[in-house]
Structure formats: C-alpha cells, structure tokens
Design a protein around this motif. Structure first.
Motif, PDB file in Angstrom:
ATOM      1  N   ALA A 268     -40.712   7.068 -29.003  1.00 17.79           N
ATOM      2  CA  ALA A 268     -41.691   6.069 -28.904  1.00 17.79           C
ATOM      3  C   ALA A 268     -40.951   4.852 -28.331  1.00 17.79           C
ATOM      4  O   ALA A 268     -41.345   3.747 -27.779  1.00 17.79           O
ATOM      5  N   ASN A 269     -39.514   4.489 -29.145  1.00 16.68           N
ATOM      6  CA  ASN A 269     -38.764   3.594 -28.658  1.00 16.68           C
ATOM      7  C   ASN A 269     -38.228   3.769 -27.266  1.00 16.68           C
ATOM      8  O   ASN A 269     -38.167   2.580 -26.638  1.00 16.68           O
ATOM      9  N   ALA A 270     -38.345   4.889 -26.566  1.00 14.95           N
ATOM     10  CA  ALA A 270     -37.572   4.842 -25.194  1.00 14.95           C
ATOM     11  C   ALA A 270     -38.700   4.244 -24.439  1.00 14.95           C
ATOM     12  O   ALA A 270     -38.341   3.737 -23.244  1.00 14.95           O
ATOM     13  N   LYS A 271     -40.123   4.584 -24.668  1.00 10.87           N
ATOM     14  CA  LYS A 271     -41.080   3.983 -23.984  1.00 10.87           C
ATOM     15  C   LYS A 271     -41.084   2.423 -23.957  1.00 10.87           C
ATOM     16  O   LYS A 271     -42.042   2.103 -22.947  1.00 10.87           O
ATOM     17  N   VAL A 272     -40.773   1.754 -24.751  1.00 16.92           N
ATOM     18  CA  VAL A 272     -41.158   0.412 -24.845  1.00 16.92           C
ATOM     19  C   VAL A 272     -39.795  -0.526 -24.354  1.00 16.92           C
ATOM     20  O   VAL A 272     -39.913  -1.540 -24.274  1.00 16.92           O
ATOM     21  N   ILE A 273     -38.505   0.111 -23.943  1.00 15.59           N
ATOM     22  CA  ILE A 273     -37.415  -0.584 -23.736  1.00 15.59           C
ATOM     23  C   ILE A 273     -37.720  -0.725 -22.178  1.00 15.59           C
ATOM     24  O   ILE A 273     -37.857   0.019 -21.353  1.00 15.59           O
ATOM     25  N   PRO A 274     -37.674  -2.127 -21.786  1.00 12.14           N
ATOM     26  CA  PRO A 274     -37.646  -2.394 -20.316  1.00 12.14           C
ATOM     27  C   PRO A 274     -36.480  -1.767 -19.209  1.00 12.14           C
ATOM     28  O   PRO A 274     -35.663  -1.449 -19.786  1.00 12.14           O
ATOM     29  N   ALA A 275     -37.053  -1.327 -18.080  1.00  8.80           N
ATOM     30  CA  ALA A 275     -36.379  -0.357 -17.221  1.00  8.80           C
ATOM     31  C   ALA A 275     -35.151  -1.190 -16.766  1.00  8.80           C
ATOM     32  O   ALA A 275     -34.153  -0.285 -16.530  1.00  8.80           O
ATOM     33  N   ASP A 276     -35.143  -2.541 -16.810  1.00  7.47           N
ATOM     34  CA  ASP A 276     -33.879  -3.020 -16.330  1.00  7.47           C
ATOM     35  C   ASP A 276     -32.983  -3.482 -17.407  1.00  7.47           C
ATOM     36  O   ASP A 276     -32.046  -4.342 -17.156  1.00  7.47           O
ATOM     37  N   MET A 277     -33.270  -3.106 -18.888  1.00  6.39           N
ATOM     38  CA  MET A 277     -32.314  -3.261 -19.961  1.00  6.39           C
ATOM     39  C   MET A 277     -31.716  -2.145 -20.091  1.00  6.39           C
ATOM     40  O   MET A 277     -31.762  -0.819 -19.985  1.00  6.39           O
ATOM     41  N   ASN A 278     -30.280  -2.213 -20.592  1.00  5.28           N
ATOM     42  CA  ASN A 278     -29.337  -1.316 -20.692  1.00  5.28           C
ATOM     43  C   ASN A 278     -29.281  -1.005 -22.284  1.00  5.28           C
ATOM     44  O   ASN A 278     -28.881  -1.762 -23.269  1.00  5.28           O
ATOM     45  N   ALA A 279     -30.004   0.232 -22.778  1.00  6.84           N
ATOM     46  CA  ALA A 279     -30.052   0.677 -24.045  1.00  6.84           C
ATOM     47  C   ALA A 279     -29.578   2.117 -24.200  1.00  6.84           C
ATOM     48  O   ALA A 279     -29.983   2.920 -23.476  1.00  6.84           O
ATOM     49  N   TYR A 280     -28.448   2.085 -25.034  1.00  3.92           N
ATOM     50  CA  TYR A 280     -27.844   3.522 -25.610  1.00  3.92           C
ATOM     51  C   TYR A 280     -28.421   3.742 -26.984  1.00  3.92           C
ATOM     52  O   TYR A 280     -28.545   2.853 -27.603  1.00  3.92           O
ATOM     53  N   ALA A 281     -28.175   4.837 -27.547  1.00  4.30           N
ATOM     54  CA  ALA A 281     -28.235   5.273 -28.664  1.00  4.30           C
ATOM     55  C   ALA A 281     -27.270   6.287 -29.225  1.00  4.30           C
ATOM     56  O   ALA A 281     -26.898   7.236 -28.428  1.00  4.30           O
ATOM     57  N   GLY A 282     -26.746   6.138 -30.404  1.00  7.40           N
ATOM     58  CA  GLY A 282     -25.978   7.120 -31.047  1.00  7.40           C
ATOM     59  C   GLY A 282     -26.755   8.177 -31.708  1.00  7.40           C
ATOM     60  O   GLY A 282     -27.515   7.783 -32.573  1.00  7.40           O
ATOM     61  N   THR A 283     -26.279   9.464 -31.443  1.00  5.94           N
ATOM     62  CA  THR A 283     -27.192  10.602 -32.485  1.00  5.94           C
ATOM     63  C   THR A 283     -26.264  11.119 -33.289  1.00  5.94           C
ATOM     64  O   THR A 283     -25.017  11.169 -33.156  1.00  5.94           O
ATOM     65  N   GLU A 284     -26.761  11.615 -34.379  1.00  2.00           N
ATOM     66  CA  GLU A 284     -26.025  12.235 -35.292  1.00  2.00           C
ATOM     67  C   GLU A 284     -25.641  13.875 -35.140  1.00  2.00           C
ATOM     68  O   GLU A 284     -24.679  14.188 -35.598  1.00  2.00           O
ATOM     69  N   TRP A 285     -26.783  14.369 -34.199  1.00  2.00           N
ATOM     70  CA  TRP A 285     -26.316  15.900 -34.032  1.00  2.00           C
ATOM     71  C   TRP A 285     -26.501  15.813 -32.478  1.00  2.00           C
ATOM     72  O   TRP A 285     -26.552  14.617 -31.757  1.00  2.00           O
ATOM     73  N   GLN A 286     -26.412  17.108 -31.801  1.00  2.00           N
ATOM     74  CA  GLN A 286     -26.647  17.190 -30.398  1.00  2.00           C
ATOM     75  C   GLN A 286     -28.225  16.391 -30.380  1.00  2.00           C
ATOM     76  O   GLN A 286     -29.114  16.528 -31.136  1.00  2.00           O
ATOM     77  N   PRO A 287     -28.428  15.790 -29.115  1.00  2.00           N
ATOM     78  CA  PRO A 287     -29.484  14.985 -28.950  1.00  2.00           C
ATOM     79  C   PRO A 287     -30.674  15.783 -29.005  1.00  2.00           C
ATOM     80  O   PRO A 287     -30.779  16.774 -28.309  1.00  2.00           O
TER      81      PRO A 287
END
Length: 396
Positions: A268-287
């Motif tokens: 759900a969060n991936a869908k609301v991040i604007p396409a021209d913004m740089n957003a990374y996420a750290g994962t606790e296990w394999q993505p």
C-alpha cells in the motif's frame, strides 16, 4: 515448575503411555509430577502474544505460525504429539499483555512462546519469563527488552539493529555526508534508537546532521523544512508515508533519499509514493515482495495455501515457527518446559535462508542474533529489490 524423577529424559520414562506399556499408576504419577511444565502424551501447547487489535496490529502472525504447526501435525507431529498454538491478543495494552503471559504459563501450561508479535510483551514480561524459566522466540521483536533478555530471542533484527543498518546504507552505500533521522519512537524505545545511532557512529566515525525522535502524526511540514534547512541528503523515517511524501514533494525534496523503516515496507505504501521521489526501505528478512528470493519460496507457498496476507511480519512468523519446530525435533525424551528451555539454551546456530545471519538462542544474558538488512526502492507503484544482498554494518 514441578520436577520429575527421571531428569535424563525429562518427564517421560521408558515404557511411557506413548508406547502403551506403562501402568495406570505410573501414568498418573507422571501426569501429576509434570503437569505444570507441559509433559504429557497430549498436545504440546505453545503460546504467543500478538497485537490483533490496538495500535500495533499483526493478525497475520498467529495465522502463519498455526499454518506451520498444522503442516507439522499433518506429518505426524513431534514424536507423535501434536502442536497446539494458544495465541492471546494484548491490544498493545500492558495490563492485557501481563495477564496473557500469566494465563499462558499458569493456566495453559505452555512449554514455550513462539511467534509473538507485540509492542509491549518483552519489556513487561521479561521478568516473568526469567522467573518461570520459559523461553520466547518472537516473530517480531519490537521494544529493546526483546533483544536484551536472557529468555527472549527474536528472529528479526528489530528496529535498533535495522536502524544501524539503514544509517550505514545511507552513509556507506549511498555515500551521503549529511544523514538525518525523523522518527516516531514508541514509549520506552528511545534508548534503543539512541544506541543504534551510536553504534553507527562508532562503526563509521560519522554523526547525524539532524535528528528528531518525536515526530508526530499530523502535518509533517515543519519536520521537512527542518530537514531542508539542515541540508539533509538522506532522511531515515518511520511514520505515516502518504502525507510525508506528498509534502516532501511540495517542498521540492526530490533529490533527497528517504529511507523507510521496515514497518513502512508494504504494498500500500509503495502505491502512494510519488514517482519522482526517492524512497528506499530496509527489510528485516529477504524482501517479501519477491517470492523467488532464497527462503521466500516456502513462506510464499505456505501463506498462499492458507489465505494469509503476504507481509514481512508473516515472514517472521514462519521463520519463528520453523526454527522452533527444528529445535523441538532434536529433543530426546519428553517435551516439557524444562526440556524445551534446555534445548534452546544449548542449541547450535541455524542457517535460515530468509535471514541475513544465522539464528541461535544460546545461554547468554541477551539475544540479538539476526543482523543486517536488504534494501528495496519504490518503483512504479511497487518495490524493486536492490543489488548487493544483505547490508551488515562493519567497522570502517
């Protein structure tokens, strides 16, 4: 807990009721002597404390743990005994979390806890677990006590080791000089975050350009303006995603690398991040968004087959249940609270492909076995797995 007359084999003697050769009086003696620690020929009761309602909700976790147990039971159980999960909802209420632990241990007679996912369980119940000599293997460790207690060993890195890895990724992989932190910190967790930041500084010799550990859930404008004024090149952030990125875009912060904590790594969060913004996420296990990655195949099949939501938390649930089962299968003799605790304290490390490092409980006074993080980047409404594998912070 009650002790038994045959310590070499826990609460089961040779010729027990499982083989059909024990006398009624002997069976009664065994039952009376070991009831409080879980030894019997009936189901092996395993507890968990989860946030099903309240502010921290992980309803998929006990479902995924039960799915693993059901799979084991369908194959004959553990030495012929079935696993039974007894899950309690604490609703992120300390009183309910304390009551849940007492009921699981005293009334239900669980041999251990496996797959807990609570924001308040560890800090509140660590003393109880120590007093009762029972172990807990949380699927999702949240507060600092989950990683600093002799009787608790989570299967996730947790927000503190993850924060260190995220800072390390920002400064050492993305090569940013001005790294900032904007966090909403749960009560009692501030010290853990400060220690995580210090760990990064000790490893890299670097300091934050700006820090705010009291970010609220309202209008984020003032936080983002402060980041701009500090010249932040990378910002670690762990609160609500949609309004934050909408306002960051309004502020013209398209060149800033925002690095989100694991709680924000959702479809759900991936869908609301604007396409021209740089957003990374750290994962606790394999993505979890790539079911083909090592270890994810089994998890993906299991949750799909049982209609369980695919989230990072359900990954932790399957891992916690899997390592729990593996250790139980190595126990010789009866499975009781005493024999289970002993087995975890004496176990060898388990390589689990979904995690960045081997998992082990062991005899120590604190347990934080899982290190490192994989990183993903928001891309076209989804998450793209970045190359490089797990980032494990090391001394520079």
């Amino acid at each position: 807990t009650s002790s038994c007359a045959a310590p070499a084999t826990g609460c089961g003697w040779p010729g027990s009721a499982r083989t059909g050769s024990a006398s009624p009086s002997r069976r009664a003696a065994r039952s009376a002597g070991c009831r409080s620690s879980g030894g019997s020929d009936g189901p092996i009761k395993v507890g968990s404390i989860n946030g099903i309602t309240g502010l921290f909700q992980t309803p998929e976790v006990p479902k995924a743990v039960k799915a693993v147990f059901d799979e084991v039971n369908a194959a004959g159980g553990i030495n012929g005994r079935k696993l039974r999960l007894v899950a309690k909802d604490d609703a992120m209420d300390p009183a309910r979390a304390g009551q849940a632990a007492r009921e699981l241990i005293k009334s239900e007679g669980v041999v251990a806890l496996a797959g807990s996912s609570s924001a308040v369980d560890c800090g509140l119940n660590r003393a109880t677990y120590g007093k009762e000599k029972i172990v807990s293997i949380p699927a999702v460790g949240v507060d600092p006590s989950c990683f600093t207690s002799p009787n608790i060993a989570p299967v996730n890195p947790g927000p503190y080791a993850l924060t260190t890895a995220m800072l390390y990724y920002a400064s050492e992989t993305l090569k940013h000089d001005k790294v900032c932190v904007d966090y909403t910190v749960l009560p009692g967790s501030g010290g853990g975050i400060e220690n995580a930041i210090k760990a990064w500084s000790d490893l890299t010799g670097k300091s934050l350009a700006h820090k705010n550990l009291a970010v609220g859930q309202g209008d984020p404008t003032r936080y983002l303006v402060a980041d701009k004024n500090a010249g932040c090149q990378a910002v670690l952030y762990n609160a609500t995603v949609g309004p934050w990125f909408a306002q960051a875009r309004t502020q013209g912060m398209q060149n800033v690398d925002f690095i989100l904590a694991a709680n924000s790594y959702t479809d759900a969060n991936a869908k609301v991040i604007p396409a021209d913004m740089n957003a990374y996420a750290g994962t606790e296990w394999q993505p979890y968004t790539d079911p083909t990655l090592p270890g994810n195949e089994r998890w993906s099949r299991l949750v799909d087959r049982n209609g369980i939501q695919k989230t990072a938390f359900s990954q932790g649930a399957v891992m916690a249940a899997d390592v729990f089962v593996q250790v139980l299968k190595g126990i010789k003799g009866d499975i009781t609270r005493e024999s289970v605790t002993r087995a975890f304290k004496q176990m060898k490390p388990i390589d689990y492909p979904m995690a960045g490092s081997p998992w082990v409980f062991g005899p120590g006074g604190e347990h934080s076995p899982i290190k490192g993080s994989q990183f993903v980047k928001a891309d076209k409404g989804g998450w793209k797995v970045l190359p490089g594998g797990f980032t494990v912070p090391t001394k520079k």
